[in-house]
Scaffold this active site. Structure first.
Site, PDB file in Angstrom:
ATOM      1  N   LYS A  10      32.337 -51.723  52.558  1.00 12.48           N
ATOM      2  CA  LYS A  10      31.320 -50.699  52.374  1.00 12.48           C
ATOM      3  C   LYS A  10      32.002 -49.349  52.481  1.00 12.48           C
ATOM      4  CE  LYS A  10      27.237 -48.623  54.546  1.00 12.48           C
ATOM      5  NZ  LYS A  10      26.592 -48.248  53.275  1.00 12.48           N
ATOM      6  N   PRO A 187      34.285 -41.561  53.616  1.00 17.01           N
ATOM      7  CA  PRO A 187      34.850 -42.192  52.423  1.00 17.01           C
ATOM      8  C   PRO A 187      36.318 -42.556  52.623  1.00 17.01           C
ATOM      9  CG  PRO A 187      33.647 -40.180  51.864  1.00 17.01           C
ATOM     10  CD  PRO A 187      33.787 -40.196  53.350  1.00 17.01           C
ATOM     11  N   ALA A 188      36.742 -43.617  51.951  1.00 16.19           N
ATOM     12  CA  ALA A 188      38.140 -44.063  51.977  1.00 16.19           C
ATOM     13  C   ALA A 188      38.624 -44.363  53.393  1.00 16.19           C
ATOM     14  CB  ALA A 188      39.052 -43.033  51.310  1.00 16.19           C
ATOM     15  N   ARG A 189      37.698 -44.717  54.256  1.00 14.62           N
ATOM     16  CA  ARG A 189      38.008 -45.051  55.651  1.00 14.62           C
ATOM     17  C   ARG A 189      38.549 -43.852  56.445  1.00 14.62           C
ATOM     18  NH1 ARG A 189      35.141 -48.686  54.381  1.00 14.62           N
ATOM     19  NH2 ARG A 189      35.443 -50.898  54.830  1.00 14.62           N
ATOM     20  N   LEU A 190      38.326 -42.644  55.943  1.00 17.83           N
ATOM     21  CA  LEU A 190      38.722 -41.447  56.689  1.00 17.83           C
ATOM     22  C   LEU A 190      37.533 -41.014  57.549  1.00 17.83           C
ATOM     23  CD1 LEU A 190      40.758 -39.462  54.011  1.00 17.83           C
ATOM     24  CD2 LEU A 190      41.608 -40.865  55.894  1.00 17.83           C
TER      25      LEU A 190
END
Length: 210
Positions: A10, A187-190
């Site tokens: 996700k 977003p983007a695991r940041l």
């Protein structure tokens, strides 16, 4: 590895966390009320982790029943496994997960019992069936059948047709916090993470890498 689990992903895009309230209690209060307003099921549900004499951690989901500058309160059976863990090592961690808001909160600290008066007041506010089940259950112990619990509840109902006194083995705990972490998915695991650490009576705030 099971492919159906490996490929579950996700992307978190709802919000970012660029600044936090310098008071972590107020920051938590704001987030909890946003979770309530979002109609998240049981927004006060939290995982409480403890460590027993054997050094092994264990956790379970319980309900937060109050909080203020003094700490975070929940109620349980003092003779349960978590009660025994807390008696051996009076520290714990609470974790809240609100997936609809893509947020987590972790709170660590020491554990103490609330006053008998506070436990009495909360027990008296509970529904009758909840009172009876709390008084009847030898929580965490092995039982032969669930019928034992129903029989005990019926017995207590007959013994106390009006007011049921709070059993001595049941009451509240307060986690006195010395560490908070607020996590907002990104977003983007940041992800955004802010840690509050209590140092000399003051909260030190740091941004953590995701």
């Amino acid at each position: 590895m099971n492919d159906s689990i490996r490929d579950l992903r996700k992307d978190y895009t709802l919000a970012s966390l660029n600044e936090v309230n310098p008071d972590p209690i107020q920051q938590f209060d704001a987030w909890l009320h946003e979770a309530i307003d979002a109609k998240i099921p049981e927004p006060n549900g939290m995982t409480v982790s403890t460590v027993g004499d054997n050094g092994r951690p264990t956790n379970r989901v319980v309900l937060l029943r109050g909080f203020n500058a003094e700490g975070f309160v929940f109620f349980t059976n003092y003779l349960s496994r978590k009660g025994q863990d807390i008696a051996a090592r009076p520290v714990a961690c609470m974790s809240f997960w609100w997936p609809e808001l893509e947020r987590q909160v972790r709170i660590e600290g020491t554990i103490e019992k609330v006053s008998p008066e506070e436990s009495d007041a909360y027990f008296a506010s509970r529904p009758r069936d909840s009172q009876l089940s709390a008084a009847s259950s030898p929580q965490s112990e092995v039982i032969e059948s669930k019928d034992i619990l129903f029989d005990r509840m019926e017995e207590l109902e007959q013994q106390h047709p009006e007011e049921l006194p709070r059993p001595e083995h049941w009451g509240g705990y307060r986690l006195v916090p010395d560490y908070f972490e607020f996590w907002q998915g990104g977003p983007a695991r940041l992800h955004d993470r802010f840690a509050f650490t209590l140092q000399d009576g003051q909260w030190k705030i740091e941004r953590l890498a995701p």
